[in-house]
Scaffold this active site. Sequence first.
Site, PDB file in Angstrom:
ATOM      1  CB  CYS A  34      -0.918  -0.043   1.152  1.00 39.93           C
ATOM      2  SG  CYS A  34      -2.229  -1.260   1.285  1.00 39.93           S
ATOM      3  NE  ARG A  36       5.063   1.400   0.017  1.00 42.54           N
ATOM      4  CZ  ARG A  36       6.134   1.024   0.980  1.00 42.54           C
ATOM      5  NH1 ARG A  36       7.231   1.351   0.326  1.00 42.54           N
ATOM      6  NH2 ARG A  36       5.876   0.675   1.949  1.00 42.54           N
ATOM      7  CD1 TRP A  38      -0.628  -6.285  -3.239  1.00 41.50           C
ATOM      8  CD2 TRP A  38      -0.949  -6.932  -1.177  1.00 41.50           C
ATOM      9  NE1 TRP A  38      -0.480  -7.747  -3.216  1.00 41.50           N
ATOM     10  CE2 TRP A  38      -0.583  -8.272  -2.035  1.00 41.50           C
ATOM     11  CE3 TRP A  38      -1.284  -7.253   0.163  1.00 41.50           C
ATOM     12  CZ2 TRP A  38      -0.476  -9.320  -1.278  1.00 41.50           C
ATOM     13  CZ3 TRP A  38      -0.926  -8.327   0.729  1.00 41.50           C
ATOM     14  CH2 TRP A  38      -0.605  -9.354   0.165  1.00 41.50           C
ATOM     15  CG  ASN A  77       1.351   0.430   4.205  1.00 39.64           C
ATOM     16  OD1 ASN A  77       1.054  -0.505   4.059  1.00 39.64           O
ATOM     17  ND2 ASN A  77       2.652   0.744   4.022  1.00 39.64           N
ATOM     18  N   GLY A  78      -1.045  -1.288   6.478  1.00 40.68           N
ATOM     19  CA  GLY A  78      -0.911  -2.099   7.685  1.00 40.68           C
ATOM     20  C   GLY A  78      -1.806  -2.898   8.043  1.00 40.68           C
ATOM     21  CD  GLU A 105      15.563 -14.190  -8.475  1.00 40.20           C
ATOM     22  OE1 GLU A 105      15.140 -14.745  -7.509  1.00 40.20           O
ATOM     23  OE2 GLU A 105      15.380 -13.382  -8.718  1.00 40.20           O
ATOM     24  CE  LYS A 123      12.566 -11.916 -10.438  1.00 40.16           C
ATOM     25  NZ  LYS A 123      13.294 -11.792  -9.108  1.00 40.16           N
ATOM     26  CD  GLU A 130       8.662 -12.226  -9.291  1.00 37.92           C
ATOM     27  OE1 GLU A 130       8.156 -11.452  -8.319  1.00 37.92           O
ATOM     28  OE2 GLU A 130      10.093 -12.039  -9.160  1.00 37.92           O
ATOM     29  CG  HIS A 183      15.197 -37.889  -6.143  1.00 35.96           C
ATOM     30  ND1 HIS A 183      15.480 -39.562  -5.573  1.00 35.96           N
ATOM     31  CD2 HIS A 183      16.451 -37.514  -6.316  1.00 35.96           C
ATOM     32  CE1 HIS A 183      17.090 -39.618  -5.505  1.00 35.96           C
ATOM     33  NE2 HIS A 183      17.625 -38.395  -5.972  1.00 35.96           N
ATOM     34  CE  LYS A 219      10.854  -3.421  -5.402  1.00 32.02           C
ATOM     35  NZ  LYS A 219      11.558  -4.652  -6.175  1.00 32.02           N
TER      36      LYS A 219
END
Length: 612
Positions: free
Chosen positions: A2, A27, A78, A104-105, A485, A489, A492, A508, A607
């Site tokens: 947010c 954000r 968000w 925000n929170g 990684e 990438k 997402e 396996h 983010k």
Amino acid sequence: MCGIIGYVGPQDAGKVVISGLKRLEYRGYDSAGIALQNVQQPELLVVRTAGKVTELEIELDARQPLFSTGTAIGHTRWATHGEPTRENAHPHSSSSGNIVVAHNGIIDNYLVIKQLLQGQGIEFTSETDTEVIAHLIEHYYEGELSEAVGRALQQLEGTYGLMVMSALHPNMLVTARNGSPIVVGICDGETVIASDVSAVVSHTKQVIYLDDGDLLTTTSDGVSITSLRNLPVARDAIEIDWDIEAIEKGGFEHFMRKEIHEQPTALQNTLRGRLDFSSSSTKLSGMQMGPTKLADIDRIMVAACGTSLYAGMVGKHLFEDFTGIPTDILHAAEFRDHNPIVQRGTCMLAISQSGETADTLGAVRECLRKGAQVLGICNVVGSTIAREAGKGVYLHAGPEIGVASTKAFTSQVAVLAMMAILLGRSRRLSADSGQRMIDELSRLPELAQAVLDQEDEIAGIAAKYARAEHAFFLGRGYMYPAALEGALKLKELSYIHAEGYHAAELKHGPIALLTEQVPVIVIAPDSSGKSRTLANIQECKARKAPVIAIVTEGERDINGLVDDVISIPHCEEFIAAIPAVIAEQLFAYHIARERGCEIDQPRNLAKAVTVE
Ligand code: F6R
């Protein structure tokens, strides 16, 4: 998560806030809203929309001409509590409409308070936790806004960075922080307050970071900071060390591609002044550790999330190979979900680009409580983790705006390699080996550039596989985190289901999923385990899976074995994850572009994950 912004000053506050919200949109971007003060009458205009800030801007343009305003707050969301609808978008209003809040929170005890307020006849119009704050402030209001906010906040448990505006107090904002960042831009005759500095830097480079428990009152005369109980508090201003250009796209179509291309410069900045050729070691003064303290470290624990965690996994190899210090990697949340053993001699590394990730911050607090040495490895200067750890190493990679992390990863690995050299030289690493390693590190910008120079070839390969729905990434040793990684990438950005596996693990179980429709990206540059990884390629080919190999230039052993080859330049194994991951970033970027995905703001993401 947010973005929030507030403005008090002579400019058109609506325009300032909308342009700030555009900067903060990374954000959170599922809904947005703004509240404006009418300076002619005691009245607030609240406009909220589901969707992005541009939609809010269109709606505001239709309505704002009725308002003449110098004070406003805005929010880009968000969603945590309640779907991303207009009703759940911030700012939220009290019953009278006189008080509005952007937050925000997460308020942990909101249900108890909600029931209490409902018992007094207050009707709620959203499913959010935030709405209780507006009603609670109104409940305590007796003529002083900041006092009512302070009293209300003393009832709340949870995290907040919030802004409050009241129709009854023109040209006033009350802002508070507990766990979610707030930065105050100090300008001449105006004040901009936001959840991060990207919304402030176009106004000023002088900023104050609020601490938890701070209550900031802003009027046209300036700012004052107190505790929630109204005791005065002093906070120093600091200067931001980058310019507005750093958060512009600078001619690139996406922030992500710009940030991928910034890596040679970012790495240069990360290394600058830190390679000490005279002692065959590195200088990391932010660690605040002399030889005795360095020698006291007998165990390293890494706490991080996502991409930063994968950088930490490269760090484990570096520390164990070059210092002999046993190193554990923990998902940051495990520091509270589980009860890791933290002893004297443990040094905890908290790796976080944003420096605000809630789980990593929680791990930092837990380790400080247990008496461990804690070092922050952060990019954002002045961020909460950097400040609470009190020591560590900044990346100096410059702001990262694309939601998918790119340049932070490569700079994090570079910092971890420098730490390994420093710790290694205080132990078993010889001067010759130290020298060889710092020589190799100084090549990083050129290695990164060599991969970027192949972007067209990588884009061509990406186009070939852009319609895949599943993919595997395989690696071993230093290349195992690179495989994780690469998969992160790709998933997402492109929404292709991608799995990162240790190359030896495929057989396996996951090998059951291989078909000719499932590409496998194998990261096998020159390294101790290369021949075994090449054998794993045979296993994939035997199941008809197309294989893309990321190998050292000139590699001959894969001729005729794989479908496509991406080459990285010759380098030592301990830094090969850096060029390999840059190749993966370009691969994922171009696949996402082919698929028409929203590259800078992928679905459901944001983010800086400031919730647990
Ligand atoms: C992935 C990504 C995330 C972050 C993670 C930790 O591209 O960006 O996985 O790496 O949320 O963020 P920081 O490093 O800010 O703690």
